[in-house]
Design an enzyme around this catalytic site. Sequence first.
Site, PDB file in Angstrom:
ATOM      1  N   SER A  50       0.805  -1.219   0.000  1.00 38.24           N
ATOM      2  CA  SER A  50       0.000   0.000   0.000  1.00 38.24           C
ATOM      3  C   SER A  50       0.838   1.269   0.000  1.00 38.24           C
ATOM      4  O   SER A  50       0.326   2.350  -0.259  1.00 38.24           O
ATOM      5  CB  SER A  50      -0.939   0.019   1.214  1.00 38.24           C
ATOM      6  OG  SER A  50      -0.215   0.251   2.405  1.00 38.24           O
ATOM      7  N   LYS A 102       1.287   4.183   7.273  1.00 35.70           N
ATOM      8  CA  LYS A 102       0.534   5.027   6.354  1.00 35.70           C
ATOM      9  C   LYS A 102       0.998   6.481   6.478  1.00 35.70           C
ATOM     10  O   LYS A 102       1.674   6.863   7.438  1.00 35.70           O
ATOM     11  CB  LYS A 102      -0.970   4.954   6.648  1.00 35.70           C
ATOM     12  CG  LYS A 102      -1.603   3.605   6.373  1.00 35.70           C
ATOM     13  CD  LYS A 102      -1.696   3.313   4.895  1.00 35.70           C
ATOM     14  CE  LYS A 102      -2.429   2.001   4.622  1.00 35.70           C
ATOM     15  NZ  LYS A 102      -1.688   0.819   5.047  1.00 35.70           N
TER      16      LYS A 102
END
Length: 235
Positions: A156, A194
């Site tokens: 991701s 993230k």
Amino acid sequence: MLTQKQKDLLLFIHERLQQAGVPPSFDEMKDALDLKSKSGIHRLITALVERGFIRRLPHRARAIEVIKLPEGMETDPPRNSEAGGLQSIEGRMSAMRTPTPPPPFVASQSVSIPVMGRIAAGTPISAIQDHTHDIDCPPDLISGGEHFALEVRGDSMIDAGIHDGDTVIIRRAETAQNGDIVVALVEKEEATLKRLRKKGSAIALEAANPAYETRIFGPEQVDIQGRLVGLIRRY
């Protein structure tokens, strides 16, 4: 006074610390107490913290220290094993000891820092694991403060140059700037790597891959564990 479930969990954590030097995972606690979800474990741990039997060590997921056991628990005789595996733990208690902390950082041509398991760059996984081994880092990656490493699983963050299998170097921190890549602990259970985006009082955890959606949480749902400062890749 503790309920039977609180007592069973305290004994289970204490015994695991004595045997392995690290606390059990929330999944292991859930299975040991035969609970259906980890939310029940969170409630039991909160109750034990409030009653002064355990404490959470700051900035570290799954880091729990047993402060005391109920009076007389260390000397009680073992219960009948047919009453259940957890109940027999009480008879195997010995003197309490504090888990061994990670080794200190040593300044030299390379700096050794602890690898604390895996971090998800994709679908969040269980909270950061325990100290598995050490890794040598170039000293210019370490610029003051406490650092640890995590092995990346998932893609991701691939557009930010972070690939599956990379090892990220994290500086421990409770706060971060808008746009920093952080280790975030969601609901004190899931850990993920993230980019941090602050939107008013909300916190957005943004992937660097269009295949993944940005997740938005309230400020009480996300704990910052550290900020990305470097990356090691092996070929």
